[in-house]
Design a protein around this motif. Structure first.
Motif, PDB file in Angstrom:
ATOM      1  N   SER A 161      35.046  -6.462 -41.116  1.00 47.26           N
ATOM      2  CA  SER A 161      33.810  -5.869 -41.592  1.00 47.26           C
ATOM      3  C   SER A 161      33.546  -6.247 -43.050  1.00 47.26           C
ATOM      4  N   ASN A 162      34.605  -6.284 -43.845  1.00 46.22           N
ATOM      5  CA  ASN A 162      34.420  -6.615 -45.258  1.00 46.22           C
ATOM      6  C   ASN A 162      34.127  -8.090 -45.486  1.00 46.22           C
ATOM      7  N   ILE A 163      34.737  -8.957 -44.688  1.00 43.68           N
ATOM      8  CA  ILE A 163      34.407 -10.386 -44.805  1.00 43.68           C
ATOM      9  C   ILE A 163      32.948 -10.576 -44.368  1.00 43.68           C
ATOM     10  N   ALA A 164      32.573  -9.901 -43.277  1.00 43.81           N
ATOM     11  CA  ALA A 164      31.200 -10.030 -42.774  1.00 43.81           C
ATOM     12  C   ALA A 164      30.205  -9.561 -43.834  1.00 43.81           C
ATOM     13  N   ALA A 165      30.516  -8.467 -44.485  1.00 41.71           N
ATOM     14  CA  ALA A 165      29.612  -7.931 -45.504  1.00 41.71           C
ATOM     15  C   ALA A 165      29.438  -8.943 -46.639  1.00 41.71           C
ATOM     16  N   TYR A 166      30.525  -9.589 -47.017  1.00 39.39           N
ATOM     17  CA  TYR A 166      30.432 -10.608 -48.061  1.00 39.39           C
ATOM     18  C   TYR A 166      29.572 -11.789 -47.597  1.00 39.39           C
ATOM     19  N   LEU A 167      29.747 -12.177 -46.332  1.00 38.87           N
ATOM     20  CA  LEU A 167      29.048 -13.361 -45.816  1.00 38.87           C
ATOM     21  C   LEU A 167      27.543 -13.150 -45.647  1.00 38.87           C
ATOM     22  N   LYS A 168      27.103 -11.901 -45.554  1.00 43.83           N
ATOM     23  CA  LYS A 168      25.664 -11.640 -45.409  1.00 43.83           C
ATOM     24  C   LYS A 168      24.890 -12.301 -46.546  1.00 43.83           C
ATOM     25  N   ASP A 169      25.439 -12.238 -47.759  1.00 38.88           N
ATOM     26  CA  ASP A 169      24.732 -12.831 -48.905  1.00 38.88           C
ATOM     27  C   ASP A 169      25.244 -14.226 -49.251  1.00 38.88           C
ATOM     28  N   ASN A 170      26.367 -14.618 -48.634  1.00 41.36           N
ATOM     29  CA  ASN A 170      26.980 -15.905 -48.957  1.00 41.36           C
ATOM     30  C   ASN A 170      27.305 -16.650 -47.671  1.00 41.36           C
ATOM     31  N   PRO A 171      26.278 -17.153 -46.971  1.00 38.90           N
ATOM     32  CA  PRO A 171      26.528 -17.690 -45.637  1.00 38.90           C
ATOM     33  C   PRO A 171      27.297 -19.023 -45.625  1.00 38.90           C
ATOM     34  N   TYR A 172      28.088 -19.206 -44.594  1.00 40.72           N
ATOM     35  CA  TYR A 172      28.821 -20.451 -44.336  1.00 40.72           C
ATOM     36  C   TYR A 172      28.485 -20.930 -42.924  1.00 40.72           C
ATOM     37  N   GLU A 173      28.473 -22.232 -42.725  1.00 35.66           N
ATOM     38  CA  GLU A 173      28.154 -22.746 -41.389  1.00 35.66           C
ATOM     39  C   GLU A 173      29.343 -22.600 -40.438  1.00 35.66           C
ATOM     40  N   ILE A 174      30.536 -22.879 -40.981  1.00 35.54           N
ATOM     41  CA  ILE A 174      31.724 -22.799 -40.122  1.00 35.54           C
ATOM     42  C   ILE A 174      32.735 -21.856 -40.762  1.00 35.54           C
ATOM     43  N   VAL A 175      33.191 -20.889 -39.991  1.00 40.49           N
ATOM     44  CA  VAL A 175      34.238 -19.986 -40.463  1.00 40.49           C
ATOM     45  C   VAL A 175      35.471 -20.220 -39.586  1.00 40.49           C
ATOM     46  N   LEU A 176      36.613 -20.421 -40.230  1.00 40.46           N
ATOM     47  CA  LEU A 176      37.853 -20.612 -39.471  1.00 40.46           C
ATOM     48  C   LEU A 176      38.775 -19.429 -39.719  1.00 40.46           C
ATOM     49  N   GLY A 208      37.383 -12.784 -33.964  1.00 42.56           N
ATOM     50  CA  GLY A 208      36.412 -12.324 -32.967  1.00 42.56           C
ATOM     51  C   GLY A 208      35.547 -11.196 -33.515  1.00 42.56           C
ATOM     52  N   MET A 209      36.184 -10.272 -34.227  1.00 45.64           N
ATOM     53  CA  MET A 209      35.421  -9.149 -34.798  1.00 45.64           C
ATOM     54  C   MET A 209      34.414  -9.647 -35.817  1.00 45.64           C
ATOM     55  N   LEU A 210      34.854 -10.594 -36.631  1.00 43.67           N
ATOM     56  CA  LEU A 210      33.983 -11.147 -37.661  1.00 43.67           C
ATOM     57  C   LEU A 210      32.747 -11.777 -37.016  1.00 43.67           C
ATOM     58  N   ALA A 211      32.960 -12.556 -35.962  1.00 47.64           N
ATOM     59  CA  ALA A 211      31.843 -13.209 -35.277  1.00 47.64           C
ATOM     60  C   ALA A 211      30.865 -12.167 -34.741  1.00 47.64           C
ATOM     61  N   GLU A 212      31.389 -11.082 -34.214  1.00 51.24           N
ATOM     62  CA  GLU A 212      30.512 -10.049 -33.661  1.00 51.24           C
ATOM     63  C   GLU A 212      29.747  -9.326 -34.769  1.00 51.24           C
ATOM     64  N   PHE A 213      30.415  -9.047 -35.880  1.00 52.84           N
ATOM     65  CA  PHE A 213      29.694  -8.441 -37.014  1.00 52.84           C
ATOM     66  C   PHE A 213      28.568  -9.351 -37.479  1.00 52.84           C
ATOM     67  N   LEU A 214      28.829 -10.662 -37.462  1.00 54.58           N
ATOM     68  CA  LEU A 214      27.833 -11.621 -37.937  1.00 54.58           C
ATOM     69  C   LEU A 214      26.823 -11.993 -36.861  1.00 54.58           C
ATOM     70  N   LYS A 215      27.103 -11.564 -35.613  1.00 57.29           N
ATOM     71  CA  LYS A 215      26.265 -11.923 -34.468  1.00 57.29           C
ATOM     72  C   LYS A 215      26.153 -13.447 -34.315  1.00 57.29           C
ATOM     73  N   VAL A 216      27.274 -14.125 -34.434  1.00 60.67           N
ATOM     74  CA  VAL A 216      27.291 -15.581 -34.233  1.00 60.67           C
ATOM     75  C   VAL A 216      28.301 -15.901 -33.136  1.00 60.67           C
ATOM     76  N   PRO A 217      28.220 -17.104 -32.540  1.00 56.11           N
ATOM     77  CA  PRO A 217      29.178 -17.462 -31.492  1.00 56.11           C
ATOM     78  C   PRO A 217      30.606 -17.560 -32.043  1.00 56.11           C
ATOM     79  N   SER A 218      31.575 -17.353 -31.155  1.00 58.01           N
ATOM     80  CA  SER A 218      32.968 -17.601 -31.526  1.00 58.01           C
ATOM     81  C   SER A 218      33.617 -18.412 -30.423  1.00 58.01           C
TER      82      SER A 218
END
Ligand SMILES: Cc1cc2nc3c(=O)[nH]c(=O)nc-3n(C[C@H](O)[C@H](O)[C@H](O)COP(=O)(O)OP(=O)(O)OC[C@H]3O[C@@H](n4cnc5c(N)ncnc54)[C@H](O)[C@@H]3O)c2cc1C
Ligand SMILES: Nc1ncnc2c1ncn2[C@@H]1O[C@H](COP(=O)(O)O)[C@@H](O)[C@H]1O
Lengths: 324, 249
Positions: free
Chosen positions: B100-115, B130-140
């Protein structure tokens, strides 16, 4: 209220691990006094679905869409989370396998649920909800308390067993209302070996290390595995040398497995190797070195040369199978 | 294109586990901290991709949710070649909180690929990616053993029971990596270590959700009974014991 269990199918069929999972979910549901509902994704024939009743499922929700032939983590998670909400689930159960690891965390977020992975037994208490799990690849264990209303847990493989039950189940088609935009994983190519026992599913595993000396000496391991119906594994240097395929490499940097039986032939038992096999129920070490660390981890040991020991095991296994 | 690599700071695998007196925690004194092995390989692959991308990949960032004691591990990632680092300053209690905290950071600082890695070697959560992808609503894509970005769309290989599948997903996405993604991790060279000191390590305060679970007690496995030795001249006895005594075959 319900316990939801995701029963994965492989080409339309369930495996023993699916039945184990339903048995486990049903044991939790009984404790909570609620219904056990299975969720099945993709085409599965009714006679297969009906078997789930033998392990305690009273209902199975079948979501069918031609797009389900390719695992799409987000789409699968939508189906399961939606079913969980609609049925007021208190616990959602997955297997701790490829699909479970891919889908369960997404379901947890959708349900705003805490998640415990690689759970090894029934909850220790229900209120608060506390489950036992492995940590540090079995070097220790922990009790994880989940505080959210809904709990998502994944069961470590081979850790509960089958519990038969009498009952019938209703099969319901489940419309997950997913339009095509919900699917984003596009399959380009699929490479599978059929007919081979899949290592991560195998209940028995025979494994070889550098003590086997040469790739030409794997005959007895293959024979023993085939007689016992076991999977084949190896240590990292064996895969690195190209003696065996990388898919057989177990350990910290390879696969983590938890079979009922692991027979290590000419493997020293380095900590990085044990990290992948420590959760096996029974371990056997065959080694010429009395100081080999594997003898400290093993339940049974044979201090001897694999060249002479393995053929004896092959003979004994043949006799044993003939008498069964 | 930018790649973000999630780093989990874990005790070295050879660490002997000790518990605190009341068993409520794992005793971390004297622990050698390392980058979680899968994350180290993810970073290695990201660096390989950047180097051969001809500028298509502009930047590789590493991110850790952890207190300041994780910084030596983060510096190691900078030393092997990550461009910059982010540390979300908190002691996370579970994977939900991390993701959740990584996702919150990424909302304002987007990356194309997260590993991220398939599992942390300490708590074996297998959940953050998997949780991060769901928070971001992106494919995993999970159990990823290969990633390339040569063509129009990134291409991934994932392990499935008994084989592999090659798949494509649109960016942005989260790839959860495992064995095969890179062969050996990179080792920092002296020059890299010097340069790492000057690379930016941004510390941000947490803005995500709180944990949903907590560990209340730890234990050690039952001490194993001593190994039972079988006469090598009569090795077939093993099969009998496995049947009659261990009841496993
Ligand atoms: C970061 C890291 C990660 C690693 N990850 C893994 C991993 O995932 N998996 C893994 O396996 N290793 C891993 N390793 C390597 C590990 O440390 C060991 O080097 C490796 O497991 C040794 O493999 P082995 O036992 O087959 O070979 P060896 O250590 O060479 O042992 C061979 C054994 O065979 C015995 N032997 C010799 N001849 C005979 C005979 N005729 N009959 C019977 N016994 C015989 C010897 O006594 C010896 O005990 C990792 C190492 C590092 C540093
Ligand atoms: N505290 C953390 N900070 C950043 N990334 C993490 C953290 N914990 C776990 N991860 C990432 O999530 C992966 C899986 O970890 P886990 O879900 O905890 O088993 C790791 O390999 C990391 O890539």
């Amino acid at each position: 209220m319900s316990v939801i269990v995701y029963t994965e199918n492989w080409d339309g069929k369930f495996k023993k691990s699916s039945y184990e999972l339903v048995s486990y979910a049903h044991a939790i549901a009984t404790e909570l006094g609620v219904e056990t509902i299975a969720v099945s994704i993709g085409q599965v024939a009714d006679d297969q679905l009906n078997v789930l009743a033998n392990y305690g499922a009273t209902k199975v929700l079948c979501a069918i869409n031609e797009k389900f032939t390719v695992l799409d983590n987000a789409a699968y998670a939508s189906v399961i989370a939606r079913a969980a909400k609609a049925n007021n689930a208190s616990v959602v159960v997955f297997a701790n396998n490829f699909t479970g690891k891919a889908v369960a965390p997404r379901v947890a977020v959708k349900l705003e649920a805490g998640m415990a992975n690689s759970v090894t037994a029934l909850p220790i208490s229900f209120d608060p909800f506390v489950v036992p799990k492995n940590i540090s690849n079995g070097k220790a264990n922990g009790k994880q308390q989940i505080n959210s209303e809904i709990k998502v847990i994944s069961l470590a493989q081979n850790s509960f067993g089958l519990k038969e039950n009498e009952g019938t189940l209703t099969i319901e088609a489940y419309d997950a209302e997913l339009d095509d935009s919900k699917f984003s994983t596009q399959l380009v190519e699929k490479n599978t070996v059929s007919g081979k026992i899949i290592l991560t599913d195998a209940e028995l595993v025979v494994s070889g290390g550098r003590g086997m000396k040469s790739p030409d000496n794997w005959g007895p391991i293959e024979e023993l595995a085939s007689i016992l119906g076991a999977g084949i594994a190896c240590s990292r240097p064996v895969a690195d040398e190209g003696w065996r395929p990388h898919s057989e490499h177990v350990g910290q940097t390879g696969k983590v497995i938890a079979p009922n039986l692991y027979i290590a032939c000419g493997i020293s038992g380095a900590i990085q190797h044990l990290a992948g096999v420590n959760s096996s129920k029974v371990m056997v070490a065959i080694n010429t070195d009395p100081e080999a660390p594997f003898f400290e981890a093993a339940d049974y040991g044979i201090l001897g040369d694999v060249k002479t020991v393995l053929p004896q095991l092959v003979e004994a296994a043949k006799k044993f199978k003939a008498h069964q | 294109m930018k790649i973000l690599v999630c780093l989990s700071n874990v005790p070295d695998t050879t660490t002997k586990i000790k518990l605190s007196g009341d068993k409520s925690a794992v005793d971390m004194t004297g622990v050698q901290w390392v980058i979680n092995p899968w994350d180290e390989l993810a970073l290695t692959r990201a660096l390989d991709l950047k180097e051969k991308s001809g500028g298509k990949i502009e930047k590789i960032t590493v991110i850790t949710v952890g207190e300041s004691y994780t910084e030596p591990t983060i510096r190691k990632a900078l030393a092997v070649g990550a461009d910059d680092a982010v540390r979300i300053n908190m002691m996370p209690t579970d994977d939900y909180e991390v993701a959740s905290n990584i996702a919150a950071y990424l909302k304002d600082n987007p990356y194309e690929i997260v590993l991220s890695g398939i599992e942390s070697s300490d708590y074996n959560g297998s959940a953050v990616g998997g949780m991060l992808a769901e928070f971001l609503k992106v494919p995993s894509v999970s159990s990823v053993s290969f990633l390339d970005i040569e063509g129009e769309e990134p291409i991934l290989k994932r392990e499935i029971p008994g084989g592999t599948e090659t798949v494509k997903v649109p960016v942005p996405f989260v790839a959860i990596v495992q064995k095969g993604i890179a062969l050996d991790p990179r080792i920092p060279a002296m020059r890299g270590i010097m340069m790492a000191r000057k690379k930016p390590l941004t510390v941000v305060e947490p803005t995500g959700e709180s944990a949903k679970s907590t560990f209340i007690e730890f234990g050690m496995p039952q001490p194993k009974a001593k190994v039972k030795m079988i006469d090598p001249e009569n090795a077939g006895e093993l099969i009998t014991l496995l049947h009659e005594e261990a009841k496993i075959i």
